[in-house]
Design a protein around this motif. Structure first.
Motif, PDB file in Angstrom:
ATOM      1  N   ALA A 188       0.833  -1.199   0.000  1.00  0.00           N
ATOM      2  CA  ALA A 188       0.000   0.000   0.000  1.00  0.00           C
ATOM      3  C   ALA A 188       0.865   1.244   0.000  1.00  0.00           C
ATOM      4  O   ALA A 188       1.599   1.494   0.965  1.00  0.00           O
ATOM      5  CB  ALA A 188      -0.930  -0.004   1.219  1.00  0.00           C
ATOM      6  N   HIS A 189       0.804   1.984  -1.090  1.00  0.00           N
ATOM      7  CA  HIS A 189       1.349   3.340  -1.153  1.00  0.00           C
ATOM      8  C   HIS A 189       0.787   4.004  -2.404  1.00  0.00           C
ATOM      9  O   HIS A 189       0.797   3.389  -3.473  1.00  0.00           O
ATOM     10  CB  HIS A 189       2.876   3.356  -1.193  1.00  0.00           C
ATOM     11  N   PHE A 247       9.692   5.384  -1.946  1.00  0.00           N
ATOM     12  CA  PHE A 247      10.637   4.326  -1.596  1.00  0.00           C
ATOM     13  C   PHE A 247       9.906   3.000  -1.458  1.00  0.00           C
ATOM     14  O   PHE A 247      10.456   1.939  -1.795  1.00  0.00           O
ATOM     15  CB  PHE A 247      11.363   4.669  -0.290  1.00  0.00           C
ATOM     16  N   THR A 248       8.675   3.028  -0.976  1.00  0.00           N
ATOM     17  CA  THR A 248       7.895   1.791  -0.843  1.00  0.00           C
ATOM     18  C   THR A 248       7.779   1.085  -2.183  1.00  0.00           C
ATOM     19  O   THR A 248       7.934  -0.139  -2.266  1.00  0.00           O
ATOM     20  CB  THR A 248       6.496   2.089  -0.276  1.00  0.00           C
ATOM     21  N   TYR A 249       7.512   1.839  -3.256  1.00  0.00           N
ATOM     22  CA  TYR A 249       7.422   1.227  -4.587  1.00  0.00           C
ATOM     23  C   TYR A 249       8.754   0.608  -4.997  1.00  0.00           C
ATOM     24  O   TYR A 249       8.792  -0.489  -5.564  1.00  0.00           O
ATOM     25  CB  TYR A 249       6.988   2.265  -5.619  1.00  0.00           C
ATOM     26  N   ILE A 263       3.997  -5.119   2.533  1.00  0.00           N
ATOM     27  CA  ILE A 263       4.878  -3.949   2.504  1.00  0.00           C
ATOM     28  C   ILE A 263       4.012  -2.700   2.616  1.00  0.00           C
ATOM     29  O   ILE A 263       3.140  -2.467   1.777  1.00  0.00           O
ATOM     30  CB  ILE A 263       5.719  -3.914   1.209  1.00  0.00           C
ATOM     31  N   PHE A 264       4.256  -1.914   3.656  1.00  0.00           N
ATOM     32  CA  PHE A 264       3.465  -0.704   3.856  1.00  0.00           C
ATOM     33  C   PHE A 264       4.255   0.269   4.726  1.00  0.00           C
ATOM     34  O   PHE A 264       5.006  -0.145   5.608  1.00  0.00           O
ATOM     35  CB  PHE A 264       2.122  -1.019   4.517  1.00  0.00           C
ATOM     36  N   PRO A 265       4.090   1.578   4.504  1.00  0.00           N
ATOM     37  CA  PRO A 265       4.778   2.561   5.331  1.00  0.00           C
ATOM     38  C   PRO A 265       4.093   2.713   6.680  1.00  0.00           C
ATOM     39  O   PRO A 265       2.942   2.300   6.868  1.00  0.00           O
ATOM     40  CB  PRO A 265       4.638   3.850   4.506  1.00  0.00           C
ATOM     41  N   SER A 266       4.800   3.313   7.599  1.00  0.00           N
ATOM     42  CA  SER A 266       4.233   3.675   8.894  1.00  0.00           C
ATOM     43  C   SER A 266       3.625   5.062   8.782  1.00  0.00           C
ATOM     44  O   SER A 266       4.335   6.045   8.582  1.00  0.00           O
ATOM     45  CB  SER A 266       5.321   3.664   9.978  1.00  0.00           C
ATOM     46  N   TRP A 267       2.312   5.133   8.900  1.00  0.00           N
ATOM     47  CA  TRP A 267       1.598   6.412   8.897  1.00  0.00           C
ATOM     48  C   TRP A 267       0.863   6.552  10.224  1.00  0.00           C
ATOM     49  O   TRP A 267       0.043   5.705  10.572  1.00  0.00           O
ATOM     50  CB  TRP A 267       0.599   6.471   7.748  1.00  0.00           C
ATOM     51  N   MET A 295      -0.685   1.123  10.045  1.00  0.00           N
ATOM     52  CA  MET A 295      -0.845   0.837   8.623  1.00  0.00           C
ATOM     53  C   MET A 295      -1.590   1.977   7.930  1.00  0.00           C
ATOM     54  O   MET A 295      -2.431   2.641   8.546  1.00  0.00           O
ATOM     55  CB  MET A 295      -1.694  -0.422   8.433  1.00  0.00           C
ATOM     56  N   PRO A 296      -1.342   2.194   6.630  1.00  0.00           N
ATOM     57  CA  PRO A 296      -2.253   3.038   5.858  1.00  0.00           C
ATOM     58  C   PRO A 296      -3.677   2.475   5.949  1.00  0.00           C
ATOM     59  O   PRO A 296      -3.874   1.261   6.072  1.00  0.00           O
ATOM     60  CB  PRO A 296      -1.710   2.921   4.430  1.00  0.00           C
TER      61      PRO A 296
END
Length: 203
Positions: free
Chosen positions: A8-9, A15-17, A88-92, A96-97
């Motif tokens: 998710a991005h 960078f996640t991609y 794979i997901f960023p910290s928001w 999680m998103p």
């Protein structure tokens, strides 16, 4: 090996991609059959609605809807067919998103990913392995340990998600200070992710 990557991005420049692409390439390099699920690209609906939730009636868990929604069933079938599950997901806001949380809410349903009344989820998930990657803007300790926030995220995401069905969580990797790093420093993270995938096939 059949591998499923769910990520998710909303920005392809992120960078996640880049991390997703590196993990995907490393898996394919090692001969894995990879399915990629980009939740934003799919337009995945993250909202769990009333008929799909479980509730108690006469001491049993029941669901108003007789069948899982078609889009959810697609994701369940992909999970069932996979040996390795990669998230794979960023910290928001230290979580999680929303679209990823909605994916968990809708896909990891009672009767599929866990059950209070049946061992079928354990039979399905016991042979599966899971790996998590989370880029974050927060600093990380130089010794590789997790910050208190990372530990809390890990407990509530990767640790909790499979705690009742016997899937093996290999690791939850946090890559810190991503917005502040040079391309060379970010490349070191990407190499680290690639090496972690390679290690899965070392034996």
């Amino acid at each position: 090996m059949k591998a499923l990557i769910v990520f998710a991005h909303p920005r392809k420049e992120s960078f996640t991609y880049s991390l997703v692409a590196r993990v995907q390439n490393a898996l394919r390099k090692n001969g894995a059959d990879v399915v990629l699920r980009d939740l934003y690209e799919l337009g995945f609906d993250p909202v769990l609605r009333g008929p799909d939730t479980i509730h108690i009636e006469n001491g049993h868990f029941v669901r108003e809807a007789e069948y899982f929604p078609a889009d959810v069933q697609v994701e369940m079938d992909l999970i069932a067919a996979s040996d390795l599950l990669v998230y794979i997901f960023p910290s928001w806001w230290n979580g999680m998103p929303a679209i990823m949380k909605g994916y968990v809410d809708r896909v990891f349903q009672h009767g599929f990913a866990y059950s209070f009344e049946s061992d079928e989820p354990r039979k399905l998930f016991a042979s599966k392995k899971a790996l998590f990657f989370t880029p974050t803007g927060q600093p990380q300790p130089a010794d590789g340990s997790l910050t208190p926030i990372d530990q809390a995220m890990k407990l509530l995401t990767s640790d909790w998600l499979f705690n009742s069905n016997d899937a093996q969580v290999l690791d939850h990797v946090f890559y810190g200070r991503v917005p502040y790093l040079t391309p060379e420093e970010l490349e070191a993270y990407l190499r680290d992710a690639e090496e972690r995938i390679d290690l899965l096939f070392a034996d």
